[in-house]
Design an enzyme around this catalytic site. Structure first.
Site, PDB file in Angstrom:
ATOM      1  N   HIS A 167      20.299 -32.836  16.908  1.00  0.00           N
ATOM      2  CA  HIS A 167      19.497 -33.979  16.470  1.00  0.00           C
ATOM      3  C   HIS A 167      20.391 -34.898  15.632  1.00  0.00           C
ATOM      4  O   HIS A 167      21.348 -34.436  14.990  1.00  0.00           O
ATOM      5  CB  HIS A 167      18.344 -33.428  15.625  1.00  0.00           C
ATOM      6  CG  HIS A 167      17.333 -34.430  15.195  1.00  0.00           C
ATOM      7  ND1 HIS A 167      17.540 -35.295  14.142  1.00  0.00           N
ATOM      8  CD2 HIS A 167      16.085 -34.703  15.656  1.00  0.00           C
ATOM      9  CE1 HIS A 167      16.468 -36.040  13.974  1.00  0.00           C
ATOM     10  NE2 HIS A 167      15.567 -35.710  14.886  1.00  0.00           N
ATOM     11  N   ASP A 188      20.612 -25.827  11.168  1.00  0.00           N
ATOM     12  CA  ASP A 188      19.438 -26.696  11.193  1.00  0.00           C
ATOM     13  C   ASP A 188      18.311 -25.886  11.851  1.00  0.00           C
ATOM     14  O   ASP A 188      18.285 -25.735  13.065  1.00  0.00           O
ATOM     15  CB  ASP A 188      19.788 -27.949  12.002  1.00  0.00           C
ATOM     16  CG  ASP A 188      18.578 -28.805  12.314  1.00  0.00           C
ATOM     17  OD1 ASP A 188      17.450 -28.410  11.956  1.00  0.00           O
ATOM     18  OD2 ASP A 188      18.764 -29.875  12.930  1.00  0.00           O
ATOM     19  N   GLN A 201      13.535 -26.539  14.243  1.00  0.00           N
ATOM     20  CA  GLN A 201      12.676 -26.134  15.363  1.00  0.00           C
ATOM     21  C   GLN A 201      12.518 -24.613  15.439  1.00  0.00           C
ATOM     22  O   GLN A 201      11.892 -24.102  16.365  1.00  0.00           O
ATOM     23  CB  GLN A 201      13.234 -26.660  16.693  1.00  0.00           C
ATOM     24  CG  GLN A 201      13.316 -28.170  16.789  1.00  0.00           C
ATOM     25  CD  GLN A 201      11.947 -28.852  16.877  1.00  0.00           C
ATOM     26  OE1 GLN A 201      10.929 -28.213  17.164  1.00  0.00           O
ATOM     27  NE2 GLN A 201      11.904 -30.142  16.612  1.00  0.00           N
ATOM     28  N   LYS A 259       7.065 -29.244  10.048  1.00  0.00           N
ATOM     29  CA  LYS A 259       7.171 -28.633  11.377  1.00  0.00           C
ATOM     30  C   LYS A 259       6.681 -27.185  11.373  1.00  0.00           C
ATOM     31  O   LYS A 259       6.799 -26.467  12.363  1.00  0.00           O
ATOM     32  CB  LYS A 259       8.609 -28.719  11.876  1.00  0.00           C
ATOM     33  CG  LYS A 259       9.054 -30.172  12.149  1.00  0.00           C
ATOM     34  CD  LYS A 259      10.329 -30.213  12.922  1.00  0.00           C
ATOM     35  CE  LYS A 259      11.021 -31.554  12.869  1.00  0.00           C
ATOM     36  NZ  LYS A 259      10.474 -32.537  13.788  1.00  0.00           N
ATOM     37  N   CYS A 270      15.920 -38.329  19.526  1.00  0.00           N
ATOM     38  CA  CYS A 270      16.964 -38.379  18.474  1.00  0.00           C
ATOM     39  C   CYS A 270      18.185 -37.543  18.831  1.00  0.00           C
ATOM     40  O   CYS A 270      19.055 -37.331  17.984  1.00  0.00           O
ATOM     41  CB  CYS A 270      16.443 -37.936  17.107  1.00  0.00           C
ATOM     42  SG  CYS A 270      15.172 -38.988  16.463  1.00  0.00           S
TER      43      CYS A 270
HETATM   44  C1  PLP Z   1      16.467 -29.941  15.332  1.00  0.00           C
HETATM   45  C2  PLP Z   1      15.984 -31.023  14.406  1.00  0.00           C
HETATM   46  N1  PLP Z   1      16.727 -31.362  13.347  1.00  0.00           N
HETATM   47  C3  PLP Z   1      16.345 -32.312  12.483  1.00  0.00           C
HETATM   48  C4  PLP Z   1      15.154 -32.987  12.636  1.00  0.00           C
HETATM   49  C5  PLP Z   1      14.749 -34.016  11.634  1.00  0.00           C
HETATM   50  O1  PLP Z   1      13.581 -33.618  10.985  1.00  0.00           O
HETATM   51  P1  PLP Z   1      12.960 -34.486   9.796  1.00  0.00           P
HETATM   52  O2  PLP Z   1      12.595 -35.797  10.413  1.00  0.00           O
HETATM   53  O3  PLP Z   1      11.788 -33.705   9.345  1.00  0.00           O
HETATM   54  O4  PLP Z   1      14.015 -34.622   8.764  1.00  0.00           O
HETATM   55  C6  PLP Z   1      14.352 -32.686  13.725  1.00  0.00           C
HETATM   56  C7  PLP Z   1      13.104 -33.432  13.978  1.00  0.00           C
HETATM   57  O5  PLP Z   1      12.581 -33.484  15.049  1.00  0.00           O
HETATM   58  C8  PLP Z   1      14.773 -31.672  14.628  1.00  0.00           C
HETATM   59  O6  PLP Z   1      14.035 -31.339  15.694  1.00  0.00           O
END
Ligand code: PLP
Length: 405
Positions: A117, A194, A197, A220, A358
């Site tokens: 992401h 990260d 998910q 999430k 993203c």
């Molecule tokens: C794998 C991953 N990393 C980072 C993010 C960013 O999350 P946030 O917008 O809550 O910071 C997301 C959001 O969809 C994600 O799926």
């Protein structure tokens, strides 16, 4: 026995909107009543700031805020002092990159992957621009899974950090974090994960994984928006510089500019935090742990297998990750722009995400820039999948054009 009908009754969005099929859980999740109650309880009965007041409601807020650290530490198996609250996983990854940048120099290398992401790409790209570090990409197979056999080959002495999603947000690959960490540590590199998910979908044990940092967003995992969790090994947190400076995170400062910071975790929490959000996160974590993350994971995998089995025979679609056991299903309807297909599904009360999610460098792996993502969670059902697949099977170029006429 997993009782999805009972679980569905806990979610006001489902009770109030039974017509909606919500398959956009990768973007955010619905909130159970207990989380909403935790927020309103704070607003109705003990609104106050934290770590600043000596009166009863402030002390109650202090205790509730502190309890979330205990609950999250229990959930991911670490010590309470290793849990930092920020605003989301994006802030967490920026904090990690900023903090670690202090020990990086030109030509050091950071390993990421095409499946990350933006939040796990752009903070590292900034270091490439500012410090001249190299970004190297971890080898992935066609469905985004790390190819462990090839991983070791891309390590050399210049690799200082590996930063990877535990579960990727488009293809849903569950990465072999433990094995990867073992390789990284053998090469003296730090590992950041990260878990945006992964959290709330599978059991996470940071001690067993031995990762150095891990982060996720509350929203999430059925919790409130605006709260991110950073886990870091304590000795690393103690050495890391915070991005934000201000109230709450310093122990002392004087007119000559001498500043003494508090110890972790407080040193990273400058300013008034999202108090009610953090308190609501306790309710979300306890809710999920009561159901059992193993049960949730098994149920989700069963749902996903059912979805794939029903989608594979459709000849109007192409699926990019049919073989991954878990996570979202990403696909396109042949000859139809992903956003148009998602708009069509919206006219049928079905919520999915479309676009690049993203993950803007993922097209280097799967060859397409846009896709539709159906992401399931603990409250979805096979009946919803039946309705979804029926609607997907009807999508054609003509059908999608007709909704705009
Ligand atoms: C794998 C991953 N990393 C980072 C993010 C960013 O999350 P946030 O917008 O809550 O910071 C997301 C959001 O969809 C994600 O799926």
């Amino acid at each position: 026995m997993y009782d999805v009908e009972k679980i569905r009754k806990d979610f006001p969005m489902i009770v109030n909107h039974p017509e909606l099929i919500y398959f956009d859980n990768g973007a955010t999740t619905y909130k159970p009543q207990c989380v909403i109650d935790a927020l309103t309880g704070f607003y109705n009965d003990y609104t106050s700031n934290v770590e600043r007041g000596e009166y009863a409601t402030a002390i109650r807020a202090d205790q509730a805020y502190a309890r979330t650290r205990d609950v999250i530490a229990k959930m991911i198996h670490c010590e309470t002092k290793e849990i930092v609250f920020l605003s989301n996983i994006t802030a967490v990854l920026n904090q990690i990159a900023y903090g670690l940048s202090k020990n990086l120099k030109k030509d050091d290398t950071i390993l990421i992957s095409y499946a990350e992401h933006a939040s796990n790409v752009l903070p590292w790209f900034r270091l490439k621009k500012e410090l001249g570090v190299n970004i190297r990409y971890i080898p992935l197979d066609k469905e985004g899974n790390v190819i462990l056999d090839e991983l070791e080959k891309i390590f050399d002495d210049s690799v200082k950090i590996v930063s990877l999603a535990y579960v990727t947000n488009v293809l849903g690959s569950i990465q072999p974090i433990k094995e990867m960490t073992e390789i990284a540590h053998r090469h003296n590199a730090l590992v950041a994960v990260d878990a945006a998910q992964a959290i709330g979908h599978l059991k996470i044990d940071v001690r067993d994984l031995d990762v150095d940092f891990l982060g996720f967003s509350s929203h999430k995992m059925c919790g409130p928006d605006g709260v991110g969790v950073l886990y870091g090994k304590y000795e690393l947190l103690q050495k890391m510089e915070p991005i934000f400076l201000g109230g709450g995170m310093n122990a002392r400062f004087d007119i000559d500019g001498n500043v003494i910071l508090k110890d972790a975790p407080e040193r990273f929490e400058a300013g008034t935090p999202h108090i009610e959000g953090v308190i609501g996160l306790t309710a979300a974590a306890e809710y999920l742990m009561n159901i059992g993350l193993d049960h949730i994971h098994a149920y989700e995998n069963e749902l996903r297998a059912y979805l794939i089995q029903k989608m594979l025979p459709l000849d109007n679609i192409e699926i990019y990750n049919p073989n991954n056991p878990s996570g979202p299903v990403s696909f396109n309807v042949k000859e139809v722009f992903a956003q148009d297909a998602a708009s069509y599904l919206s006219t049928r009360n079905i919520c999915v995400r479309s676009g690049n999610h993203c993950a803007k460098i993922l097209h280097n792996l799967i060859g397409v820039d846009q896709s539709i993502r159906a992401s399931l969670y603990l409250y979805n059902t096979k009946e919803e999948i039946d309705r979804f697949v029926e609607e997907v099977s009807k999508i054609t170029l003509e059908e999608t054009i007709s909704i705009f006429l």
